[in-house]
Write a protein that holds these residues in place. Structure first.
Motif, mmCIF file in Angstrom:
data_model
loop_
_atom_site.group_PDB
_atom_site.id
_atom_site.type_symbol
_atom_site.label_atom_id
_atom_site.label_comp_id
_atom_site.label_asym_id
_atom_site.label_seq_id
_atom_site.Cartn_x
_atom_site.Cartn_y
_atom_site.Cartn_z
ATOM 1 N N LYS A 1 -4.985 -2.402 3.552
ATOM 2 C CA LYS A 1 -5.766 -1.197 3.274
ATOM 3 C C LYS A 1 -7.055 -1.197 4.090
ATOM 4 N N SER A 2 -7.688 -2.374 4.229
ATOM 5 C CA SER A 2 -8.932 -2.472 5.010
ATOM 6 C C SER A 2 -8.707 -2.134 6.484
ATOM 7 N N GLY B 1 -2.006 5.095 0.869
ATOM 8 C CA GLY B 1 -3.416 4.725 0.911
ATOM 9 C C GLY B 1 -3.937 4.012 -0.318
ATOM 10 N N LYS B 2 -3.069 3.783 -1.304
ATOM 11 C CA LYS B 2 -3.501 3.125 -2.532
ATOM 12 C C LYS B 2 -2.737 1.819 -2.742
ATOM 13 N N ILE B 3 -3.429 0.831 -3.282
ATOM 14 C CA ILE B 3 -2.807 -0.456 -3.576
ATOM 15 C C ILE B 3 -1.803 -0.289 -4.714
ATOM 16 N N VAL C 1 0.869 -1.182 0.000
ATOM 17 C CA VAL C 1 0.000 0.000 0.000
ATOM 18 C C VAL C 1 0.900 1.225 0.000
ATOM 19 N N LYS D 1 -1.925 3.377 5.574
ATOM 20 C CA LYS D 1 -1.589 4.218 4.429
ATOM 21 C C LYS D 1 -0.383 3.660 3.686
ATOM 22 N N GLU E 1 -4.974 -5.494 -0.089
ATOM 23 C CA GLU E 1 -6.341 -5.119 0.277
ATOM 24 C C GLU E 1 -6.580 -5.318 1.771
#
Length: 243
Positions: free
Chosen positions: A201-202, A155-157, A152, A206, A198
């Motif tokens: 992120k869940s 905040g983005k994969i 991650v 960040k 994922e």
């Protein structure tokens, strides 16, 4: 007593949501073993060699050594990729001393899937994960390990991950939670990079970093998960003093 239709619908929806939440929590517990830690409250260190300059190699060897030194192992996992001689691949800092230099080269394999990253802990007992090209090695870095790829990023994969990928493996990694605690996690089954990212992120991470794959092992008595074999380079351990 007759229950109003609106109230009945609300109760029904509430029950369905509750059941779905329990099912999700149960599935998550079955799929991952994880350990969250406040670095200011618990002792976290990175281990490679003992005082005789011999590799610990396995979590079992580390556990025995810690026990002799009056420390109890609460959690351990392999802490990054390593070369054929079990020396760390990329940056490794232990007790403020750089044992292995940072690797900014380009090559094939997971480690070099850019951006890769560095997990580090400062003398203020604060944990960070940064992209390798953004890492600054200051005097206050106590421990650091480099690995890749990042899971991650802000905040983005990781953009290279495919949601429908068939590249499945056991995987372990580390992330920093919104409250600045650290979360270590290992999948109990083979999953894709996307699924693993994922998961972090869940949790609100960040930034999260992949540590390794099919060789991964985790020792977590709290979750009744005790894998002590392996032949690793760096091992991450969380300890407390024995009474």
């Amino acid at each position: 007593m007759k229950v109003p239709k609106n109230k009945f619908r609300f109760i029904l929806i509430f029950c369905i949501v509750g059941i779905l939440f329990l099912q999700f929590s149960s599935a998550e517990k079955e799929d991952f073993v994880s350990y969250s830690v406040n670095p200011k409250m618990e002792t976290i260190a990175l281990y490679w060699k003992n005082e005789k300059h011999s590799n610990f190699g396995s979590i079992e060897n580390l556990n025995k050594w810690l026990s002799k030194n009056k420390k109890k192992l609460l959690f351990a996992t392999n802490g990054g990729m390593y070369k054929k001689d079990q020396s760390p691949q990329g940056l490794f800092i232990q007790n403020g001393i750089t044992k292995s230099p940072i690797d900014t080269s380009t090559a094939g394999g997971n480690f070099y899937l850019k951006p890769n990253g560095i997990f580090y802990i400062t003398s203020r007992k604060e944990a960070f994960i940064s992209k390798t090209d953004e890492f600054i090695n200051t005097k206050n870095v106590d421990f650091a390990t480099q690995s890749g790829p990042m899971l991650v990023i802000d905040g983005k994969i990781h953009p290279a991950f495919n949601k429908n990928s068939t590249n499945l493996n056991i995987r372990n990694g580390v992330g920093v939670l919104p409250n600045n605690d650290i979360i270590f996690a290992m999948s109990k089954k083979e999953i894709s990079f996307y699924e693993f990212a994922e998961y972090f992120k869940s949790k609100g991470c960040k930034n999260a970093l992949y540590l390794d794959g099919f060789v991964s092992r985790t020792y977590c008595p709290k979750e009744n998960w005790k894998q002590t074999d392996g032949n690793f380079g760096v091992i991450i351990g969380i300890t407390k003093n024995k009474n």
